[in-house]
Scaffold this active site. Sequence first.
Site, PDB file in Angstrom:
ATOM      1  N   CYS A 258       7.485  -3.973  15.563  1.00 46.18           N
ATOM      2  CA  CYS A 258       7.013  -2.907  16.451  1.00 46.18           C
ATOM      3  C   CYS A 258       5.569  -3.191  16.870  1.00 46.18           C
ATOM      4  CB  CYS A 258       7.106  -1.556  15.760  1.00 46.18           C
ATOM      5  SG  CYS A 258       8.801  -1.106  15.283  1.00 46.18           S
TER       6      CYS A 258
ATOM      7  N   CYS B  11       6.798  -6.656   7.085  1.00 53.57           N
ATOM      8  CA  CYS B  11       7.951  -6.118   7.806  1.00 53.57           C
ATOM      9  C   CYS B  11       8.334  -7.101   8.912  1.00 53.57           C
ATOM     10  CB  CYS B  11       7.604  -4.763   8.415  1.00 53.57           C
ATOM     11  SG  CYS B  11       8.955  -3.961   9.309  1.00 53.57           S
TER      12      CYS B  11
ATOM     13  N   GLU C 252       0.823  -1.201   0.000  1.00 49.33           N
ATOM     14  CA  GLU C 252       0.000   0.000   0.000  1.00 49.33           C
ATOM     15  C   GLU C 252       0.861   1.256   0.000  1.00 49.33           C
ATOM     16  OE1 GLU C 252      -1.349   0.616   4.473  1.00 49.33           O
ATOM     17  OE2 GLU C 252      -1.627  -1.460   3.830  1.00 49.33           O
TER      18      GLU C 252
ATOM     19  N   CYS D 111       2.403  -1.282  15.269  1.00 54.65           N
ATOM     20  CA  CYS D 111       2.371  -1.081  13.818  1.00 54.65           C
ATOM     21  C   CYS D 111       1.694  -2.261  13.124  1.00 54.65           C
ATOM     22  CB  CYS D 111       3.791  -0.910  13.280  1.00 54.65           C
ATOM     23  SG  CYS D 111       3.861  -0.643  11.491  1.00 54.65           S
TER      24      CYS D 111
ATOM     25  N   ASN E  35      -2.040   5.538  16.104  1.00 58.58           N
ATOM     26  CA  ASN E  35      -3.096   4.932  15.298  1.00 58.58           C
ATOM     27  C   ASN E  35      -3.441   3.591  15.938  1.00 58.58           C
ATOM     28  OD1 ASN E  35      -3.650   6.607  12.810  1.00 58.58           O
ATOM     29  ND2 ASN E  35      -1.412   6.459  12.724  1.00 58.58           N
TER      30      ASN E  35
ATOM     31  N   HIS F 108      10.168   6.694  19.797  1.00 55.57           N
ATOM     32  CA  HIS F 108       9.013   6.171  20.547  1.00 55.57           C
ATOM     33  C   HIS F 108       9.261   5.916  22.031  1.00 55.57           C
ATOM     34  CE1 HIS F 108       7.365   6.119  16.603  1.00 55.57           C
ATOM     35  NE2 HIS F 108       7.970   5.022  16.217  1.00 55.57           N
TER      36      HIS F 108
ATOM     37  N   GLY G  10       7.185  -1.862   5.683  1.00 50.73           N
ATOM     38  CA  GLY G  10       8.569  -2.298   5.566  1.00 50.73           C
ATOM     39  C   GLY G  10       9.558  -1.329   6.177  1.00 50.73           C
TER      40      GLY G  10
END
Length: 348
Positions: free
Chosen positions: A117, A113, A93, A120, A291, A217, A160
Amino acid sequence: MKTIDLKSLQLEDLIDVFLELGEKKYRALQTFRWIHQKMVPSIDDITELPKILRDKLNENYLFSTLKVAKRLDSKYDETSKYLFILEDNNIIESVMMKHKHGITVCLSTQVGCRMGCEFCASTKNGLVRNLLPGEILEQFYLIQKDQGKNISNIVLMGSGEPLDNYENTIKFLRIIHSKEGQNLGHRHITISTCGIVPKIYDLAEEEMPINLSISLHSPFDEERKKIMPIANRYSIDKIIEACNYYIEKTNRRITFEYTLIRDVNDKLSDALEIVRLLNGMLCHVNLIPLNIIKEFEHEKSNNKAINNFKEILVKGGISTTIRKEMGADVNAACGQLRRDYINRETIN
């Protein structure tokens, strides 16, 4: 078996291909321009080449293509999410965002990926494979043709880890920057990495003054390890050392991406440690509201906490902004749309 993708070749490598075929050097230049300036969808569309040569190229070489499986347009801002199908039916995407300063696209560099994380969506199904340079380029080309406007900025921040696909990412950067192609300036390109330290040093030596963005983070190693497995290999101090080297070599400001998670990394102690960590560094902090994905049990920080966090950093002398949330209604965060698509196909 055809193994070489013409779209993934830098001009000098494409010249070698044509010389091996017994063709003149200028034919390679013609082909490169048709692929990367005119963005043709197939070898057959390079009508400046004789048909016999096009047939020979089709017989012996690949030509990476993608298909648009879905495009979702936000009702709230000028953001579009593209879902692409690769020739092997894998899914990736990309995101297109319109700003006052131009159009930015966020491109994927891998199918999935392996960085792991916790917050994610891109990494939840693991790494499937690396993308070829031509497949990264094709995301840019298809979006530019679909929008009918020139794209001014690229961020390699989709699915990725770009530095985990280092060689193909570098080839992509050199091709997109070529004056015989899109001629996109290095300073209009950003690479986002979770902090693969050796590759940051390698990137600094490439003599490409692109923008580097670090997914931080948390300013504490032990806390960072809980949400970012890469922290078990590379400490924050080592990442900062690599960033300082990158600044020294490129004279480019580093951006630190910081996703704010309620009661995890949005405390006063976190903000003060960031101020200490980044004091005197040529850098910028981009605060990102989380998110939310169903696999991650935590919630995003509230607006008051986010603004307070920013205020502490700014008072500490750290240039800081809060990222505007864009495309929330079209799953614009990395990996969300791909994951939902895969889940639906599996169920069906």
